[in-house]
Design an enzyme around this catalytic site. Structure first.
Site, PDB file in Angstrom:
ATOM      1  N   GLY B 146      37.960  47.640 106.173  1.00  0.00           N
ATOM      2  CA  GLY B 146      37.366  46.863 104.995  1.00  0.00           C
ATOM      3  C   GLY B 146      36.388  45.902 105.384  1.00  0.00           C
ATOM      4  O   GLY B 146      36.575  45.274 106.140  1.00  0.00           O
ATOM      5  N   CYS B 147      35.600  45.839 104.333  1.00  0.00           N
ATOM      6  CA  CYS B 147      34.574  44.802 104.584  1.00  0.00           C
ATOM      7  C   CYS B 147      35.077  43.387 104.225  1.00  0.00           C
ATOM      8  O   CYS B 147      34.961  42.624 105.148  1.00  0.00           O
ATOM      9  CB  CYS B 147      33.043  44.878 103.730  1.00  0.00           C
TER      10      CYS B 147
END
Lengths: 347, 347, 347, 347
Positions: B146-147
């Site tokens: 995930g970012c």
């Protein structure tokens, strides 16, 4: 009642303009002298074109001659310039300083973060602190709090004062750009700040750190450790402060989010300008833009063992000019909310 | 060498578009099938007009027929949709999933934060974690991080791994809006997000929390407590993560900012995409927009007793599509940096 | 083939930074001297942190000593400074000037809009104008067009050249702020430009007006009247030019939108960087950010009797640095598209 | 005097929220029913958190039962829904429609641009048009003008009415996004609009075109040709309209910028909400945000032979809700400026 005659020193900057926006909406004041430094001689309409009713007013130089003869003088000057002027204004004049000069009680903290001699300490213009409203009633000198300290303090105060958290807080505050003022600086150009988020004053070096520490420590009779990081984000106004602290180690049975919310709701039940949102609704800056309101919400992160609270403020309104007017009202014995609103402008 | 034939499932979204932007710059791939759901049948030019060389490509439906016959399949699908498709793609196909389905090792964490059955766990696409690069070389399945976890992990990892901080971290991450995707939602309208900062997923409820916890805990052989708060700010791309943790209690003689910087500089000396800035220069998101680089800086706040580190990433590039291409390169045995850049686009 | 050695004078500004971003992607050049004025002696990493591969380069002063010994010299200097330097660089050096000094053919126009002596006229770097590509092949001096003239000219040229409109055009161009440069000016502060649209140079007083007039007039053998108004809008990059002109009075049977579109499509069929969108799809700046592409669309407003065309460009890319590299390629006999892309970065 | 009881139908949208923001500042009204469609039953605080004093109000469904018993009903509904409701409200109720249903006098224009049956024509709520203020005094039905027509008409009216320009105008209007409403649409997401400028409704197809034409034509007793192009730019509020027209062919001796300015200054000398800026100061939207003022400036482009005028308005204030309140004041015989301000909020 005769209207109070009010002067604004530093009328060409953002704080000055916001003061005038507020004063134009105030039923009990008459706007007197508007002063500036390099802009003296210019029409306000060319500097603050949004203040249409004052467009033809001409800025005068900032000095005793122009500021004399007013009931109230607002100072919206660069840090370090308020002391000399205030010293010459009589004790019968209410002087409200939007700068930092008189906020800190500790000369060592002043020297470390601002440098130079400490001008002194005035009644601190955050009426929501315990006992502070009474100190501001009838005061003739008021130091308006910094924008970050206002929202950070109000967002953490109920938890710190109640002892439900350890005196060891972390504040990361996303801020619009107007807090940095109107002086031309390359890193504040629109081309630089749009589409960009950047931290500054990291590691406790921002000047508002000792002020937050002073406020929170006053609630517990000891020193609260404050880790404060401001983050510049692409919007002109508003601060969103994300604050947290470890739950107090001696909390028997822990603390639920509901209990934290109830504590906050009670703490601010009588405050006209601090609003604890209903559970599960989180603050956003656009709800308070142009208003004197601070929106707050709180929860508990059980896995991390922390209380997390978020507050939103308009840095120029309740964060500066709104607070200044609120304090003027208290100083003059007027209704505290005159000229102020809890209605924001959105979208 | 023959170019690898690559498909992108979910080509109409932000992750899909960014994958294609990267793949168009990659010298060793040939872009094969582009698929979508409701957009199947439409020309890419009407959906992603910035991808001019692919404007005439028509989206096909996402299914086995269209995805078969490629060397690599990128999945940029809503959470929960990757498992079924991946199960039917042969083991000889490299499948790189930009969704969350295969990131978490703990089924209980999956169930708590995402709900439904846990699809499984794939090699985690953060080559900068200890030992992870080797696990990705030759892999045929990769779960792209995930970012928020990417930037949070990389910003804290050197300190956590070295034991110079307590395993008790606070992350407040200011993020642009593209991380929320391209689906129309009223609270993500431009009118709502411009001029506005808002916190969400407060109190440890954001789905990226267990992923950050998993990453950091893997470094210490115990559980790292993570307080994570994302803040939406008015920019389309980029995340700035402000991270801190108490200095380790057993640090004899404390820790200076210089020592912390030196530790970080060493930790990332050989990493092509993690850049520790020179002392006193702080990361800003605009420096990494469009690039696969993460910029990091660290200091020590002595008064607060905390290490404070800040990291910047482009959520769509190194935060998603760039990482996916980096992992594909490793999986295929190509140079890790092919198709990637450390040059951002500013201002 | 040996790589060409290239210098950039003015490497700390926006045009200079964008030149370097392009040159880093160019396979046939080697980046030589980088020069600045007040910034000489500083590391590029502190001035242009997005150009990570050049972070350790130190700016040299702009003078003959530092610029000598290169195959190509790009000048990204304030208006009026290019002439003196160019005069001393040998005829064997390709000099590409991103400033205005050598764009105008008419000394009177120069004097009226810029003041001072006219430095001269160099081959004009808009290869898409009739015959212009050939003039740029092998040239050793090139004047890169202004950003507004580039998009305005390309958006109107097919209609003007074909005589389907009267020689009387109106251009209103919404522009991002980077066109105004990196020098600190109060009216360009983020606090001022965010949430704000403002017109400037109204009434034909903007310096790009005579350049647009020159370009369009060259297509018809007479003077085209140009009403040009730039509008500053809150974005860092990009120009959207809305252009219109009365349909030619002698058009037998009028002109349909389809005919206008067909004319434009044909006019730009062979141009690598000008893209006429499919009917009913209108240009937006984000599709061209970071790219050398210009997106154009055209229609006919029958009720108003006007042809209306809209063009989008990245003011720093095809509007400045991309055009400069495109012209360098032509001057050096390289493939015109080397180092350039038609892929934008969005969202 | 008894306060007037006022209902707002459509209180959850942008126009409805702005109406309430204005009404909260109005000394002579009492806010009655607030209604919505899908949002009925929800607290206003969750939908319009900036309207703190109304946070506990619950939206009712929009129907005769809820709207009955008010002195004034504001309709802020989607186009096409006002007619049926208005027909059932008595003639003694003042109905102010913020939608388009009753703006156009020509049924053919309605059908062409909106489709369906034309509901009728109500007094047009632009008091600044000749004779219009008198028609609005005591009216019980008012059609509030569209946002683009308001600023376009006011910016061009003095020139058109005086005959100093040909009846052939070009308007390019840069607009914030709130004019597009609060309904979730992918192309209006923050990720799409930030950093982006895009034209729409090009070629005279925008629904506000016939309204601008109607207004300007009413000034000259003939048809004024209007070329209107709206441009969406990255800001939540505000419209900047750049307007121009050829100087009248029969102007003996031409027209100077000074003469044009003088004409405009005279035309609006007695208007409380239209302000002609001093010469050389150009309008910007931020000066009018939140205010009911329109700022206008005019000049002459001699080389192009055109008069160029620029106007700025807050699309939600004077462009919608402010005009609605202004018209209500006229309808009720109150002071025209009650509840309104000419002070904007900046920066």
């Amino acid at each position: 009642m005769t209207r109070k005659r009010v002067a604004v020193a530093g009328a060409s900057g953002y704080a000055g303009g916001e003061l005038l926006r507020h004063l134009l909406a105030h039923p009990e004041v008459e706007i007197g002298a508007l002063t500036g430094a390099s802009n003296a001689g210019q029409a306000l309409g060319s500097l603050q074109p949004h203040l249409l009713p004052l467009a033809d007013r001409v800025l005068e130089p900032t000095n005793l001659d122009t500021l004399a003869g007013h009931d109230v003088v607002f100072l919206a000057l660069p840090h370090g310039q308020s002391g000399a002027i205030a010293a010459e204004l009589g004790d019968d004049v209410v002087v409200v300083d939007c700068g930092a000069d008189f906020r800190l009680a500790d000369p060592a903290a002043w020297e470390r973060f601002y440098g130079g001699d400490h001008a002194g300490t005035w009644p601190y213009g955050l009426p929501e602190l315990p006992g502070q409203r009474d100190r501001l009633r009838g005061a003739t000198r008021v130091a308006v709090p910094g924008c970050y300290p206002t929202v950070s303090t109000l967002t953490l105060a109920p938890a710190v004062a109640a002892g439900i958290v350890e005196p060891d807080v972390v504040v990361v505050a996303a801020s619009g750009t107007s807090g940095a003022g109107k002086a031309a600086k390359a890193h504040l150009l629109g081309s630089e700040v749009m589409g960009n988020a950047s931290a500054y004053g990291v590691g406790g070096t921002h000047r508002h750190t000792p002020e937050i520490t002073q406020n929170l420590s006053s609630l517990v009779g000891g020193t609260v450790a404050v880790s404060f990081t401001p983050v510049l984000v692409p919007m002109p106004r508003g601060i969103l402060a994300t604050c947290s602290a470890p739950l107090a180690r001696d909390l028997a049975g822990g603390l639920t989010a509901e209990e934290a919310h109830e504590l906050y709701a009670k703490a601010y039940a009588d405050e006209p300008f601090v609003h604890v949102l209903p559970p599960d609704q989180w603050p956003q800056t656009k709800s308070v833009i142009g208003s004197n309101a601070v929106h707050v919400q709180v929860t508990v992160d059980e896995a991390a063992g922390r209380l997390v609270a978020v507050g939103a403020v308009d840095n120029l309104a309740k964060g500066t000019a709104g607070a200044a007017v609120q304090c003027m009202n208290l100083a003059l014995g007027l209704d505290e909310g005159l000229g102020l609103t809890t209605v924001g402008i959105a979208p």
